[in-house]
Design an enzyme around this catalytic site. Structure first.
Site, PDB file in Angstrom:
ATOM      1  N   HIS C 128      51.668  31.198  29.037  1.00  0.00           N
ATOM      2  CA  HIS C 128      52.984  31.658  29.482  1.00  0.00           C
ATOM      3  C   HIS C 128      53.965  30.490  29.305  1.00  0.00           C
ATOM      4  CE1 HIS C 128      56.043  32.809  32.524  1.00  0.00           C
ATOM      5  NE2 HIS C 128      55.561  34.039  32.452  1.00  0.00           N
ATOM      6  N   ASP C 204      46.466  27.799  35.220  1.00  0.00           N
ATOM      7  CA  ASP C 204      47.508  28.756  35.575  1.00  0.00           C
ATOM      8  C   ASP C 204      46.799  29.994  36.126  1.00  0.00           C
ATOM      9  OD1 ASP C 204      49.398  30.732  35.717  1.00  0.00           O
ATOM     10  OD2 ASP C 204      50.292  30.306  33.759  1.00  0.00           O
ATOM     11  N   GLN C 207      47.839  35.148  36.880  1.00  0.00           N
ATOM     12  CA  GLN C 207      47.262  36.471  36.650  1.00  0.00           C
ATOM     13  C   GLN C 207      45.845  36.590  37.207  1.00  0.00           C
ATOM     14  OE1 GLN C 207      48.819  39.118  35.487  1.00  0.00           O
ATOM     15  NE2 GLN C 207      50.716  38.015  35.055  1.00  0.00           N
ATOM     16  N   LYS C 230      52.764  37.863  42.876  1.00  0.00           N
ATOM     17  CA  LYS C 230      51.811  38.643  42.086  1.00  0.00           C
ATOM     18  C   LYS C 230      50.544  38.945  42.896  1.00  0.00           C
ATOM     19  CE  LYS C 230      53.317  36.418  37.808  1.00  0.00           C
ATOM     20  NZ  LYS C 230      54.126  37.213  36.906  1.00  0.00           N
ATOM     21  N   CYS C 372      57.194  36.376  28.233  1.00  0.00           N
ATOM     22  CA  CYS C 372      57.275  34.918  28.347  1.00  0.00           C
ATOM     23  C   CYS C 372      56.109  34.242  27.640  1.00  0.00           C
ATOM     24  CB  CYS C 372      57.321  34.488  29.802  1.00  0.00           C
ATOM     25  SG  CYS C 372      58.774  35.103  30.652  1.00  0.00           S
TER      26      CYS C 372
HETATM   27  C1  LIG Z   1      50.237  33.656  33.340  1.00  0.00           C
HETATM   28  C2  LIG Z   1      51.534  33.417  34.058  1.00  0.00           C
HETATM   29  N1  LIG Z   1      51.924  32.155  34.315  1.00  0.00           N
HETATM   30  C3  LIG Z   1      53.060  31.879  34.980  1.00  0.00           C
HETATM   31  C4  LIG Z   1      53.894  32.887  35.395  1.00  0.00           C
HETATM   32  C5  LIG Z   1      55.173  32.501  36.079  1.00  0.00           C
HETATM   33  O1  LIG Z   1      55.222  32.905  37.396  1.00  0.00           O
HETATM   34  P1  LIG Z   1      56.606  32.873  38.173  1.00  0.00           P
HETATM   35  O2  LIG Z   1      57.556  33.734  37.420  1.00  0.00           O
HETATM   36  O3  LIG Z   1      56.283  33.427  39.509  1.00  0.00           O
HETATM   37  O4  LIG Z   1      57.069  31.459  38.227  1.00  0.00           O
HETATM   38  C6  LIG Z   1      53.524  34.220  35.146  1.00  0.00           C
HETATM   39  C7  LIG Z   1      54.357  35.357  35.589  1.00  0.00           C
HETATM   40  O5  LIG Z   1      55.380  35.669  35.034  1.00  0.00           O
HETATM   41  C8  LIG Z   1      52.332  34.485  34.450  1.00  0.00           C
HETATM   42  O6  LIG Z   1      51.962  35.737  34.174  1.00  0.00           O
END
Ligand SMILES: Cc1ncc(COP(=O)(O)O)c(C=O)c1O
Ligand SMILES: Cc1ncc(COP(=O)(O)O)c(C=O)c1O
Lengths: 155, 414, 414, 155
Positions: C128, C204, C207, C230, C372
């Site tokens: 991401h 990370d 998910q 999430k 993203c």
């Molecule tokens: C794999 C992953 N990493 C990071 C994020 C970023 O999370 P946030 O938008 O809560 O900062 C997301 C969600 O958009 C994600 O799916």
């Protein structure tokens, strides 16, 4: 109000008004600063250790009744003790206040049953356990002392 | 219609369930709004309704709920912009996590792009750490000069050397109202002085925005930061206003999703507008709560709020002086139009912690400590104060109880 | 007692008022939990109760309400630490504003202190933007090398050159589960490989944390970031776990109140522990909501949640394949234990935006776009997918409706 | 579903399936890239302007039905027009979609009453106004065009 009288016992107010061992020691005594970042209290501890014995300790800085009296009581309690005994005393003291391994206070946990007698006058600070925010005041001088002992041990 | 000059506190209190609580036979007298204001039921309900009926992530969804969430979030931006008089409400407001992050963003984005070893910025001795530490951090990296306006004996800013300090400076960053002294600084005057010297002006509105209306366009401010949780809004969100011409030129700060146009394995292209500074999922429910909070205070009227706080301040200052003489000191300027409802109390021989502790037994909530203003504490020669700060739900009874509790404190430690 | 293997979706749904809504005669079929999960009533109520009965700023108050707020906030830290198996739950969790800020903190604190022109870090093509852009930003400043594990044809990570990429690297930062492909990466294996090569591992968990239990101690992770919103928690808060030995050595990131021991006009001393990274008023109500969310999912059981998502995934993959053959592609690995409930759909000749738009007319909420993950999109050779992602409130009926709506889409654009 | 048919009018689907003026022009035509950062759509616009007239325009990149058809319709509409006329058309087009000065869409605001006739086939995109998220798809090619015209004007 009962709790408040538990907190501000006469002996504590006495040590607050007339703190023992105020001042600083000259080198080679070591000097350690402690902060309670949350309230601005500062403590400056001078510590002289010879052959594993705390030969002298002085306390400077400024703080509230609890941190000042705790520093005063501590200075009186540790002077003349071996470093090992001081560390044991520190553990007992923190146990009395239910302070965990990570320095956190968990009000849901009963205070560790400690031998209050072994704490002498320090037991007067027992009432602080009911005021979680003030525990940091009561432990500031002790944590600063521990830091000083660690520095000496590291030399 | 006649100008509204007073708040109906009894009615207002009904919106704050916390104030109706009774603990150990005492109700809570909340005098800590300067640290964080209580959120009224309307704010809590707006957030809960959003969370239970409309929640979705913003900006990328096509389905109706996501569209609605996006609309609410962007509408909150516009609401904030309008509330502070931004010329382009949709393009000049960045949502951060708190007021502190707003200053970090300012330093690490605008500051990093505009400061260097030969630059200077001007702060004041009465700043909150939020408007000092980020600049000290950046200074370590870039090596610019930080100059400080000092605090005069009357606890206002000493402006005698203002032009000298501004000479060659790129920025004046100053609080509108001191969170310790209650000093209300002359922002209009400071803004023109800064601009006349070719500097920009950034204002810390954390303590000012909850108490009086601030119009960034009328004041010609370049930047303004404030804390929603001090304006009866939620935690978890902050606000940075930046004039569009500055915002558009500022490099990104935090990186991640939502702040980009494109990402490749070896580089990225930043998005335009406020989005450039909003990496990741933003505080959506919090933006909704903030909108509700601004609607709430606008409903009461900022002028009425200001008048209410002024009147409480006058009452409190005179009650304390007449009851205690010199025993209880209020650190700050004398009463007057530029004296806000923040009363930092000190008592010789009694530490602020102990004052606050005894007051708590009366249900009176004041905050002891350095109030994140250690340089100011050193200037005042104290290491802590016990601070009472007023909100829309306070009245004279609260102050009477404060005085009564202070009396008990003084007696106890005499 | 027999192991719980399924969720009682009908009962669970009662906790989510949004799912009971009917718009234009249709109820909402929420298949976008990968973007943000809906918060259950329990979370909303916990936050509202906190806001209405216990709100105060944390850490500095002496009065009972402030003490209680501080306790709730610190207890939330401990709850999070325990939830992910941290060895020192009170000292290893930092609350950020979102998962994205957690990566920025990691880069700007640990990265800045530990990387230099001769260092290297390893990421993957399926990250991401939150786990790419902060490193690209830091790279511009420090000039280290960024190496990427690539995505194999079967849409798992290509680990054939893992040791080679790790050689001399300081960090492997990798997602536990791809938010586009649903690939579940072998974190235990990656952690040992990283450690064997002398590198640290950051994960990370955005998910992964909502779908299966992650134990940072058992996996021996150095860092883990995730997104409360999430995991059925609120917006406005994020989590970074850092092993105490790393956290204690990391320099501060954002500056301001609460993260200092002392501030003078010419410098500051940073606080110890998680506080060092929490400048300004933290997300207090949000931490309370997060605690409630973790209690909620723990109550359902992470194993049951995992099994539920696995079963939905299997059902959905086979329904889509049998209905559409090659017309609707699911970008990601074949079904199996390492296939998460994230289905990225593409249809030749129909853009993801248009798929999502038509699905919305059925009340089916899926998210179109690059999610993203633009580098991954390029690798896949698509510019957007329509992503359906599963949560605890989804059942087979939801998938049947998804298939029906997809059929209408295909017909419409045929 | 009525709204959906408004959105996906036949003419839009036609321009989506068979976009006009696809491709790129050789220099001295200028090349501008546009992104819809929210969804990943990209557009590459080639633009030739001679003596204040848009002599040729080509559209590359990839996007959804709305952004593709909008690009296609735009390319057909602006070719041969003067730069001033194109700017006027752009303003009318944005007015139809209630896009404000700051590029934001305010659903509470009625679409500006515009002379739809002056928009010709572009009026087919009117239904997009009811789908706020898709407005960015419809305006992507136009914003990219405006950027190109600005670059040319700045030279
Ligand atoms: C794999 C992953 N990493 C990071 C994020 C970023 O999370 P946030 O938008 O809560 O900062 C997301 C969600 O958009 C994600 O799916
Ligand atoms: C004057 C001033 N500036 C900045 C801040 C920081 O605000 P926050 O804690 O919301 O970041 C505060 C509040 O503590 C304040 O009073």
């Amino acid at each position: 109000m009962a709790d408040l009288e538990e907190l501000y016992r006469e002996i504590i107010l006495d040590h607050y008004r007339n703190p023992r061992n105020r001042g600083e020691l000259d080198p080679p005594a070591i000097r350690v600063e402690g902060f309670n970042p949350l309230c601005g209290d500062e403590i400056v501890l001078s510590l002289a250790v010879t052959d594993g014995v705390v030969t002298d300790v002085k306390v400077g800085g400024s703080g509230c009744s609890i941190s000042t009296s705790s520093g005063s009581l501590m200075s009186a309690a540790v002077k003349g003790k071996t470093v090992d005994d001081v560390r044991e005393l520190l553990a007992t003291f923190k146990g009395m206040l239910s302070v965990g391994d990570e320095g956190e206070h968990d009000p849901s946990v009963e205070p560790t049953p400690v031998n209050l007698r072994s704490l002498g006058e320090l037991a007067a600070l027992q009432g602080v356990a009911k005021f979680p925010v003030r525990i940091k005041c009561a432990t500031l001088s002790w944590n600063t002392l521990a830091q000083g002992l660690d520095e000496i041990a590291a030399d | 219609m006649a100008a509204v000059t007073s708040l109906d506190v009894a009615t207002i209190r009904k919106d704050f369930p916390l104030l109706a609580q009774v603990r150990d036979g005492k109700r809570i007298t909340y005098l800590d709004s300067g640290a964080s204001a209580l959120p009224p039921h309307q704010v809590v309900a707006a957030m809960a309704t959003y969370q239970e009926t409309t929640h979705a992530n913003v900006h990328r969804g096509v389905y109706a709920t996501a569209e609605r969430a996006t609309h609410l979030y962007e509408q909150a931006r516009i609401d904030v912009g309008r509330f502070i008089g931004a010329a382009k409400p949709a393009s000049e407001i960045v949502f951060t996590k708190n007021c502190t992050e707003a200053f970090n963003l300012l330093a690490q984005s605008w500051g990093l792009a505009n400061l260097g070893p030969n630059s200077a910025i001007v702060l004041t001795e009465m700043e909150h750490h939020a408007n000092i530490v980020p600049w000290l951090q950046l200074q370590t990296r870039l090596g610019f000069e930080i100059r400080y306006l000092s605090v005069a004996e009357d606890r206002t800013l000493d402006l005698s050397n203002l032009d000298q300090l501004l000479d060659g400076a790129a920025l004046l960053s100053v609080t509108a109202t001191s969170n310790v002294l209650g000093t209300v600084n002359p922002i209009a005057e400071l803004a023109s002085a800064a601009h006349a010297a070719g500097a920009l002006i950034a204002v810390d509105g954390a303590q000012a925005v909850p108490h009086a209306s601030i119009d960034v366009s009328a004041l010609d401010l370049d930047f303004l930061a404030f804390s929603p949780h001090k304006v009866y809004g939620p935690t978890g969100i902050g606000v940075l206003y930046a004039k569009a011409e500055h915002l558009d030129a500022m490099p990104p700060f935090l990186g991640g999703g939502g702040m980009i146009k494109d990402v490749r394995l070896d580089g990225f292209l930043a998005a335009d507008g406020p989005q450039r500074f909003e990496a990741g999922t933003p505080p959506i429910a919090e933006a909704v709560g903030l909108s509700a909070a601004l609607a709430y205070v606008s409903g009461l009227g900022l002028d009425a709020i200001h008048a209410h706080h002024r009147s409480l301040t006058t009452y409190a200052l005179s009650a304390i002086a007449s009851t205690f003489g010199d025993t209880v000191k209020v650190q700050g300027p004398a009463d007057g139009p530029n004296r806000a409802g923040v009363l930092s109390l000190t008592v010789d021989g009694v530490h602020a912690h102990d004052i606050a502790q005894v007051l708590d037994t009366y249900g009176v909530c004041v905050r002891p400590g350095h109030h994140c203003a250690k340089p100011l504490m050193r200037r005042l020669g104290v290491n802590a104060t016990a601070r009472a700060s007023f909100g829309i739900y306070n009245d004279r009874d609260d102050i009477d109880l404060l005085v009564e509790a202070l009396q008990a404190t003084v007696t106890m430690f005499a």
